[in-house]
Motif scaffolding. Structure first.
Motif, PDB file in Angstrom:
ATOM      1  N   ASN A 104     -52.109  13.358 -35.025  1.00 12.95           N
ATOM      2  CA  ASN A 104     -52.541  13.310 -33.641  1.00 12.95           C
ATOM      3  C   ASN A 104     -51.805  12.221 -32.853  1.00 12.95           C
ATOM      4  O   ASN A 104     -52.303  11.682 -31.884  1.00 12.95           O
ATOM      5  N   ARG A 105     -50.609  11.869 -33.284  1.00 14.76           N
ATOM      6  CA  ARG A 105     -49.785  10.897 -32.563  1.00 14.76           C
ATOM      7  C   ARG A 105     -48.813  11.615 -31.655  1.00 14.76           C
ATOM      8  O   ARG A 105     -48.426  12.747 -31.907  1.00 14.76           O
ATOM      9  N   ILE A 106     -48.404  10.926 -30.641  1.00 17.73           N
ATOM     10  CA  ILE A 106     -47.432  11.496 -29.720  1.00 17.73           C
ATOM     11  C   ILE A 106     -46.069  11.466 -30.379  1.00 17.73           C
ATOM     12  O   ILE A 106     -45.633  10.442 -30.909  1.00 17.73           O
ATOM     13  N   SER A 107     -45.374  12.586 -30.379  1.00 15.67           N
ATOM     14  CA  SER A 107     -44.079  12.655 -31.050  1.00 15.67           C
ATOM     15  C   SER A 107     -42.915  12.447 -30.095  1.00 15.67           C
ATOM     16  O   SER A 107     -41.788  12.343 -30.524  1.00 15.67           O
ATOM     17  N   ARG A 108     -43.159  12.394 -28.780  1.00 13.16           N
ATOM     18  CA  ARG A 108     -42.107  12.216 -27.804  1.00 13.16           C
ATOM     19  C   ARG A 108     -42.438  10.998 -26.960  1.00 13.16           C
ATOM     20  O   ARG A 108     -43.553  10.835 -26.509  1.00 13.16           O
ATOM     21  N   ARG A 128     -48.866   0.061 -10.691  1.00 15.63           N
ATOM     22  CA  ARG A 128     -49.341   1.456 -10.595  1.00 15.63           C
ATOM     23  C   ARG A 128     -49.607   2.037 -11.974  1.00 15.63           C
ATOM     24  O   ARG A 128     -50.598   2.740 -12.182  1.00 15.63           O
ATOM     25  N   CYS A 129     -48.734   1.752 -12.936  1.00 13.69           N
ATOM     26  CA  CYS A 129     -48.937   2.250 -14.309  1.00 13.69           C
ATOM     27  C   CYS A 129     -50.250   1.746 -14.890  1.00 13.69           C
ATOM     28  O   CYS A 129     -50.926   2.452 -15.634  1.00 13.69           O
ATOM     29  N   ARG A 130     -50.625   0.542 -14.555  1.00 16.76           N
ATOM     30  CA  ARG A 130     -51.866  -0.014 -15.086  1.00 16.76           C
ATOM     31  C   ARG A 130     -53.096   0.453 -14.306  1.00 16.76           C
ATOM     32  O   ARG A 130     -54.120   0.794 -14.891  1.00 16.76           O
ATOM     33  N   ALA A 131     -53.022   0.486 -12.985  1.00 18.10           N
ATOM     34  CA  ALA A 131     -54.209   0.725 -12.162  1.00 18.10           C
ATOM     35  C   ALA A 131     -54.522   2.197 -11.922  1.00 18.10           C
ATOM     36  O   ALA A 131     -55.685   2.551 -11.708  1.00 18.10           O
ATOM     37  N   ASP A 132     -53.519   3.053 -11.945  1.00 18.20           N
ATOM     38  CA  ASP A 132     -53.732   4.466 -11.633  1.00 18.20           C
ATOM     39  C   ASP A 132     -54.624   5.120 -12.687  1.00 18.20           C
ATOM     40  O   ASP A 132     -54.361   5.028 -13.884  1.00 18.20           O
ATOM     41  N   LYS A 133     -55.670   5.802 -12.237  1.00 19.89           N
ATOM     42  CA  LYS A 133     -56.637   6.437 -13.155  1.00 19.89           C
ATOM     43  C   LYS A 133     -55.991   7.538 -13.998  1.00 19.89           C
ATOM     44  O   LYS A 133     -56.455   7.836 -15.089  1.00 19.89           O
ATOM     45  N   SER A 135     -51.198   3.608 -23.190  1.00 19.57           N
ATOM     46  CA  SER A 135     -52.471   3.930 -22.561  1.00 19.57           C
ATOM     47  C   SER A 135     -53.438   4.236 -23.693  1.00 19.57           C
ATOM     48  O   SER A 135     -53.372   5.308 -24.297  1.00 19.57           O
ATOM     49  N   ILE A 136     -54.315   3.304 -23.986  1.00 18.65           N
ATOM     50  CA  ILE A 136     -55.265   3.504 -25.091  1.00 18.65           C
ATOM     51  C   ILE A 136     -56.236   4.647 -24.771  1.00 18.65           C
ATOM     52  O   ILE A 136     -56.425   5.524 -25.609  1.00 18.65           O
ATOM     53  N   PRO A 137     -56.821   4.712 -23.570  1.00 17.35           N
ATOM     54  CA  PRO A 137     -57.768   5.801 -23.298  1.00 17.35           C
ATOM     55  C   PRO A 137     -57.113   7.190 -23.325  1.00 17.35           C
ATOM     56  O   PRO A 137     -57.723   8.154 -23.742  1.00 17.35           O
ATOM     57  N   ARG A 138     -55.842   7.273 -22.883  1.00 22.03           N
ATOM     58  CA  ARG A 138     -55.176   8.574 -22.806  1.00 22.03           C
ATOM     59  C   ARG A 138     -54.284   8.856 -24.016  1.00 22.03           C
ATOM     60  O   ARG A 138     -53.678   9.912 -24.088  1.00 22.03           O
ATOM     61  N   ARG A 139     -54.166   7.882 -24.918  1.00 20.60           N
ATOM     62  CA  ARG A 139     -53.324   8.037 -26.114  1.00 20.60           C
ATOM     63  C   ARG A 139     -51.908   8.464 -25.743  1.00 20.60           C
ATOM     64  O   ARG A 139     -51.403   9.479 -26.203  1.00 20.60           O
ATOM     65  N   ASN A 140     -51.287   7.645 -24.894  1.00 16.24           N
ATOM     66  CA  ASN A 140     -49.978   7.962 -24.365  1.00 16.24           C
ATOM     67  C   ASN A 140     -49.094   6.721 -24.379  1.00 16.24           C
ATOM     68  O   ASN A 140     -49.598   5.603 -24.369  1.00 16.24           O
TER      69      ASN A 140
END
Length: 155
Positions: free
Chosen positions: A10-14, A31-36, A66-71
């Protein structure tokens, strides 16, 4: 386009990366940090690449998670050897403090707005930046050769 995930782990491969002009780095980072929709709340690493003799010579890379979005995302800023300066992102991710100091110490990149930009690994009186590709292997210090060391006191 959503990144492909490895079904087993379940890890991102790209890994995505964005080349950011240096004048807007701090705005993009905020923006990368604050944008929902992004939520890049972790700066996992900051690195620098010396592409000598190519121009622009330096690439400063910020690896974001992004820990919440796993990105993941890499912000890349290219800097010329004539003016290797960029805005600091310490106000966005406080953990960038020591990472930017290390890049400054070893590569000579200056970070505008950094709260404590000084050497972190090398002595304060060290000349040059040892991870640059044009840095001499022996360093800039005057080191006597082995032959003169042993023959100096002989008659």
């Amino acid at each position: 386009m959503e990144p492909q995930r490895n079904q087993r782990s379940n890890r991102i491969s790209r890994r995505d990366h964005i080349v950011v002009p240096r004048k807007v780095l701090r705005e993009v980072a905020e923006r990368c940090r604050a944008d929902k929709d992004l939520q890049f709340n972790l700066l996992s690493d900051a690195t620098c690449v010396d592409r000598y003799p190519l121009e622009p010579r330096f690439e400063v890379n910020y690896h974001l998670v992004s820990i919440p979005r796993r990105n993941r995302l890499r912000l890349q800023v290219r800097l010329s050897s004539d003016d290797p300066t960029v805005d600091s992102v310490v106000t966005v991710w406080p953990g960038a403090n020591w990472q930017e100091r290390e890049i400054f110490d070893l590569m000579g990149i200056r970070f505008n707005g950094h709260p404590d930009l000084r050497r972190i690994l090398m002595p304060e009186d060290w000349e040059g930046y040892p991870l640059r590709k044009d840095y001499p292997v022996e360093g800039y210090r005057d080191i006597p050769s082995i032959a003169t060391r042993y023959t100096r006191n002989r008659p």
